[in-house]
Design an enzyme around this catalytic site. Structure first.
Site, PDB file in Angstrom:
ATOM      1  N   THR A 133     -36.889   2.041 -27.591  1.00  0.00           N
ATOM      2  CA  THR A 133     -37.576   2.084 -26.306  1.00  0.00           C
ATOM      3  C   THR A 133     -37.751   0.694 -25.699  1.00  0.00           C
ATOM      4  O   THR A 133     -37.775  -0.299 -26.432  1.00  0.00           O
ATOM      5  CB  THR A 133     -38.969   2.743 -26.513  1.00  0.00           C
ATOM      6  N   ASP A 134     -37.931   0.653 -24.379  1.00  0.00           N
ATOM      7  CA  ASP A 134     -38.231  -0.634 -23.726  1.00  0.00           C
ATOM      8  C   ASP A 134     -39.628  -1.131 -24.097  1.00  0.00           C
ATOM      9  O   ASP A 134     -39.965  -2.292 -23.872  1.00  0.00           O
ATOM     10  CB  ASP A 134     -38.082  -0.524 -22.198  1.00  0.00           C
ATOM     11  N   GLU A 135     -40.464  -0.221 -24.650  1.00  0.00           N
ATOM     12  CA  GLU A 135     -41.854  -0.605 -24.946  1.00  0.00           C
ATOM     13  C   GLU A 135     -41.949  -1.681 -26.029  1.00  0.00           C
ATOM     14  O   GLU A 135     -42.983  -2.326 -26.160  1.00  0.00           O
ATOM     15  CB  GLU A 135     -42.677   0.629 -25.325  1.00  0.00           C
ATOM     16  N   TYR A 159     -47.454   2.889 -31.383  1.00  0.00           N
ATOM     17  CA  TYR A 159     -46.126   3.493 -31.183  1.00  0.00           C
ATOM     18  C   TYR A 159     -45.060   2.415 -31.019  1.00  0.00           C
ATOM     19  O   TYR A 159     -44.058   2.387 -31.745  1.00  0.00           O
ATOM     20  CB  TYR A 159     -46.142   4.418 -29.953  1.00  0.00           C
ATOM     21  N   LYS A 163     -41.844   1.303 -33.420  1.00  0.00           N
ATOM     22  CA  LYS A 163     -40.442   1.314 -32.975  1.00  0.00           C
ATOM     23  C   LYS A 163     -39.835  -0.085 -33.121  1.00  0.00           C
ATOM     24  O   LYS A 163     -38.684  -0.230 -33.527  1.00  0.00           O
ATOM     25  CB  LYS A 163     -40.349   1.773 -31.511  1.00  0.00           C
TER      26      LYS A 163
END
Ligand code: NAD
Length: 349
Positions: A133-135, A159, A163
């Site tokens: 993810t970009d997060e 989260y 990741k």
């Protein structure tokens, strides 16, 4: 091609499986532990195909993974199995660390043992694509350029930290053991079959039921939106043409505030729903603001020029057309969807 898709009963995984079977005629084995977020309905279109098989398996369960790899003999592995909901990760982070970190570790270990014993041709062909993810890049200020692959990792939530951790493991298994891995970091997805706790489906389903549309803080948090089928196409492109060891950012350069997204959903519903619930004239009357999420990132934006230039992938769906397809799908499916009323006090992304 024989392809394993972990998390293939989830939102993005199922879109990928449908494409792999219907467009490419690949033989696909879905591995999924069927958590609350899975929807077997999303695989109905392909479940009768002889190209499809399914195993209810937890990616942390190495023994089952070994058996599956030995019998199925995959050429490609797409890893999409994950705990994915930021709010749940704030309430109970442990499961996120287990699935997202230990699960990825188990898959890497099993993939490495399997890959090492393949003959030279199969060894060359094998690819492990880890979907992220970009997060992991953290929070962008309003005037900062979108995330490139070279940005430092700076995750904010349990989260995104889990990741980020799994991404580091995947890179380490390439650097240390030469496992042929690829990584992708994607912006926010939307489309049919997304679980009804995430922002867009939650808002559509709540609106159709005449419930409040709760938005965190002032609603000015910016996300960059990509239609799920475009994401699936990008993943297929990366596994075939991506350079081993590289990572690719995936996005559609479609930055919008959460409030804008909810207002656009209301516009589509105002246009398409002749009968509106609870005597309202516009669905916008249901919008309400709630306390902000702790540690809430203000802005994500993805620079996808690398995958655009090097692999020739571009998003094809506009936000307007993708949102219309999505709203239409939820309106059609509303009776069958799990009710998220008990979690509806807060806005979810
Ligand atoms: P999802 O929550 O809809 O689906 C996840 C799937 O993984 C579910 O079917 C679930 O049952 C399965 N799963 C969970 N734990 C498992 C385990 N231990 N073993 C086997 N299966 C397990 O998620 P999604 O939105 O489809 O996301 C898929 C991947 O894409 C995730 O890795 C996520 O981090 C990443 N991603 C998602 C988005 C997005 O906007 N949804 C954006 C960027 C990246």
């Amino acid at each position: 091609m024989k392809t394993i898709v972990t998390g293939g009963a989830g939102f993005i995984g199922s879109a990928l499986v449908r494409k792999l079977i219907k467009s490419l005629e690949y033989e696909v084995m879905v591995l999924d532990s069927l958590t609350y977020a899975s929807q077997m309905d999303s695989l109905e279109e392909v479940s009768e195909s002889e190209l499809f098989s399914f195993s209810e398996t937890d990616i942390c369960d190495s023994n089952s993974l070994i058996e599956i790899y030995e019998t199925f003999q995959p050429d490609f592995v797409f890893n999409l199995a994950a705990e994915t909901h930021v709010d749940r990760s704030i309430d109970s982070p442990e499961l996120f660390l287990k699935t997202n970190i230990i699960g990825t570790f188990s898959l890497l270990e099993v993939s490495l043992k399997y890959w090492r014993h393949l003959d030279a041709t199969s060894k060359d062909k094998f690819r492990f694509l880890h979907i992220s993810t970009d997060e992991v890049f953290g929070d962008l200020k309003e005037n900062e350029p979108p995330f490139k692959e070279t940005n430092n990792y700076d995750p904010s939530s349990p989260y995104s930290a889990s990741k980020a951790s799994s991404d580091h493991l995947v890179r380490a298994w390439h650097r240390t053991y030469n496992l042929p891995v690829l990584l992708s970091n994607c912006s926010n997805n939307y489309g049919p079959f997304q679980f009804t706790e995430k922002l867009i489906p939650l808002m559509i389903v709540s609106a159709l039921r005449g419930l409040k549309l709760p938005i965190y803080g002032n609603g000015k948090q910016i996300r960059d939106w990509l239609f799920v089928d475009d994401h699936a196409d990008a993943l297929i492109k990366i596994i075939h043409e991506g350079l081993v060891g590289e990572s690719y950012n995936i996005g559609a350069s479609c930055e919008k505030t959460n409030l804008e997204v909810v207002e656009e959903i209301c516009n589509v519903l105002d246009e398409t729903q002749d009968t509106k619930p609870n005597g309202i004239k516009s669905f916008k009357e249901l919008i309400s603001f709630v306390d902000d999420r702790p540690g809430h990132d203000q802005r994500y934006a993805i620079d996808s020029s690398k995958i655009n230039k090097e692999l020739g992938w571009h998003a094809v769906e506009s936000f307007q057309s993708g949102l219309r397809k999505t709203v239409d799908w939820y309106c059609e499916a509303i009776e069958k969807l799990p009710y998220q009323g008990e979690r509806i006090g807060k806005s979810r992304e």
